[in-house]
Design a protein around this motif. Structure first.
Motif, PDB file in Angstrom:
ATOM      1  N   GLU A 158      -3.849   9.326   5.911  1.00 50.33           N
ATOM      2  CA  GLU A 158      -3.315   9.707   7.223  1.00 50.33           C
ATOM      3  C   GLU A 158      -4.410   9.908   8.261  1.00 50.33           C
ATOM      4  O   GLU A 158      -4.154   9.792   9.456  1.00 50.33           O
ATOM      5  N   SER A 159      -5.611  10.195   7.833  1.00 42.86           N
ATOM      6  CA  SER A 159      -6.713  10.402   8.780  1.00 42.86           C
ATOM      7  C   SER A 159      -7.069   9.105   9.494  1.00 42.86           C
ATOM      8  O   SER A 159      -7.723   9.133  10.531  1.00 42.86           O
ATOM      9  N   GLY A 160      -6.624   7.983   8.970  1.00 41.41           N
ATOM     10  CA  GLY A 160      -6.893   6.696   9.587  1.00 41.41           C
ATOM     11  C   GLY A 160      -6.198   6.497  10.921  1.00 41.41           C
ATOM     12  O   GLY A 160      -6.472   5.537  11.628  1.00 41.41           O
ATOM     13  N   GLN A 161      -5.294   7.399  11.299  1.00 38.08           N
ATOM     14  CA  GLN A 161      -4.589   7.299  12.573  1.00 38.08           C
ATOM     15  C   GLN A 161      -5.048   8.347  13.587  1.00 38.08           C
ATOM     16  O   GLN A 161      -4.445   8.506  14.639  1.00 38.08           O
ATOM     17  N   MET A 162      -6.125   9.061  13.260  1.00 40.63           N
ATOM     18  CA  MET A 162      -6.624  10.113  14.147  1.00 40.63           C
ATOM     19  C   MET A 162      -7.510   9.542  15.245  1.00 40.63           C
ATOM     20  O   MET A 162      -8.332   8.661  14.997  1.00 40.63           O
ATOM     21  N   ALA A 163      -7.347  10.068  16.453  1.00 45.84           N
ATOM     22  CA  ALA A 163      -8.216   9.717  17.570  1.00 45.84           C
ATOM     23  C   ALA A 163      -9.456  10.616  17.522  1.00 45.84           C
ATOM     24  O   ALA A 163      -9.524  11.572  16.739  1.00 45.84           O
ATOM     25  N   LEU A 164     -10.427  10.333  18.367  1.00 49.52           N
ATOM     26  CA  LEU A 164     -11.705  11.046  18.353  1.00 49.52           C
ATOM     27  C   LEU A 164     -11.553  12.560  18.416  1.00 49.52           C
ATOM     28  O   LEU A 164     -12.209  13.281  17.663  1.00 49.52           O
ATOM     29  N   HIS A 165     -10.712  13.063  19.299  1.00 38.82           N
ATOM     30  CA  HIS A 165     -10.620  14.509  19.504  1.00 38.82           C
ATOM     31  C   HIS A 165      -9.461  15.177  18.765  1.00 38.82           C
ATOM     32  O   HIS A 165      -9.268  16.389  18.891  1.00 38.82           O
ATOM     33  N   ASP A 166      -8.688  14.409  18.001  1.00 42.39           N
ATOM     34  CA  ASP A 166      -7.582  14.986  17.237  1.00 42.39           C
ATOM     35  C   ASP A 166      -8.126  15.926  16.170  1.00 42.39           C
ATOM     36  O   ASP A 166      -9.107  15.607  15.489  1.00 42.39           O
ATOM     37  N   ARG A 167      -7.484  17.073  16.036  1.00 41.77           N
ATOM     38  CA  ARG A 167      -7.830  18.033  14.978  1.00 41.77           C
ATOM     39  C   ARG A 167      -6.649  18.150  14.043  1.00 41.77           C
ATOM     40  O   ARG A 167      -5.515  18.226  14.483  1.00 41.77           O
ATOM     41  N   ARG A 168      -6.949  18.151  12.749  1.00 36.14           N
ATOM     42  CA  ARG A 168      -5.887  18.264  11.745  1.00 36.14           C
ATOM     43  C   ARG A 168      -6.336  19.203  10.640  1.00 36.14           C
ATOM     44  O   ARG A 168      -7.518  19.442  10.439  1.00 36.14           O
ATOM     45  N   ASN A 169      -5.359  19.682   9.894  1.00 36.82           N
ATOM     46  CA  ASN A 169      -5.623  20.480   8.714  1.00 36.82           C
ATOM     47  C   ASN A 169      -5.687  19.512   7.528  1.00 36.82           C
ATOM     48  O   ASN A 169      -4.659  19.059   7.037  1.00 36.82           O
TER      49      ASN A 169
ATOM     50  N   MET B  84      -3.018  17.872   4.622  1.00 35.21           N
ATOM     51  CA  MET B  84      -2.845  16.433   4.380  1.00 35.21           C
ATOM     52  C   MET B  84      -3.002  16.115   2.896  1.00 35.21           C
ATOM     53  O   MET B  84      -2.257  15.297   2.353  1.00 35.21           O
ATOM     54  N   TYR B  85      -3.986  16.752   2.234  1.00 34.94           N
ATOM     55  CA  TYR B  85      -4.153  16.533   0.799  1.00 34.94           C
ATOM     56  C   TYR B  85      -2.935  17.026   0.027  1.00 34.94           C
ATOM     57  O   TYR B  85      -2.430  16.332  -0.851  1.00 34.94           O
ATOM     58  N   LYS B  86      -2.458  18.223   0.356  1.00 36.90           N
ATOM     59  CA  LYS B  86      -1.294  18.776  -0.344  1.00 36.90           C
ATOM     60  C   LYS B  86      -0.080  17.862  -0.200  1.00 36.90           C
ATOM     61  O   LYS B  86       0.639  17.615  -1.170  1.00 36.90           O
TER      62      LYS B  86
END
Length: 185
Positions: free
Chosen positions: A135-146, A150-152
């Protein structure tokens, strides 16, 4: 796309490569310059940075984000600092430094997690594949995620699909980042 390894010598370190697709013959032309783009029939172009020996990482994701990572000059053993340079998903150039000790996987950018991954050598498999969730493959430069969430979610989904092999990979990566985060506190 597969790109044949190139003997870098000492030239073009950190310089992007201009890979243009000739739309008629589908052959690549290699032009070393600073305006490197990968052009396709869709009209979208991205910069590609070939990994050189002094780089920790070179790559990007599905959004067009493309960058490389190196240790910054001010980096020390106790306070590792990583320099990132590349282009964002809109083609805008960026440069930033990331203090590895301050990265929180529960609220991180894609670049920060790539820096954490590279510094701590968190890879899986014999081919040293990425430890980051798909799912991290769809993140933009400034996007923040937990990334922990995502692993869970990935572990749950792979178990539902009875893909216990992939679930185990996610579990291993998840545990690695939990251990890293615990060691930083």
């Amino acid at each position: 796309m597969f790109i044949t390894p190139y003997n870098y010598g000492n030239q073009h370190t950190g310089s992007p490569v201009n890979l243009n697709i000739d739309k008629k013959s589908s052959m690549f032309k290699n032009d070393w310059d600073n305006s490197s783009n990968l052009s396709s029939t869709s009209g979208k172009s991205i910069k590609v940075y070939f990994k050189t020996p002094d780089m920790l990482y070179s790559g990007g994701n599905g959004t067009g984000l493309s960058f490389f990572l190196k240790y910054a000059e001010e980096s020390t053993t106790d306070d590792p600092v990583i320099y990132a340079k590349g282009v964002d998903e809109k083609g805008n150039e960026f440069e930033q430094t990331v203090s590895v000790n301050n990265i929180d996987p529960s609220n991180a950018t894609y670049v920060e997690m790539r820096a954490l991954e590279a510094h701590n050598h968190v890879y899986h498999g014999i081919m040293k594949m990425s430890s980051l969730p798909l799912e991290s493959g769809q993140m933009a430069l400034h996007d923040r995620r937990n990334f922990f969430d995502m692993y869970k979610e990935g572990i749950k989904n792979f178990n539902t699909l009875k893909r216990y092999d992939l679930s185990a990979v996610y579990e291993q990566c998840y545990q690695s980042y939990l251990d890293i985060a615990a060691g930083q506190k």
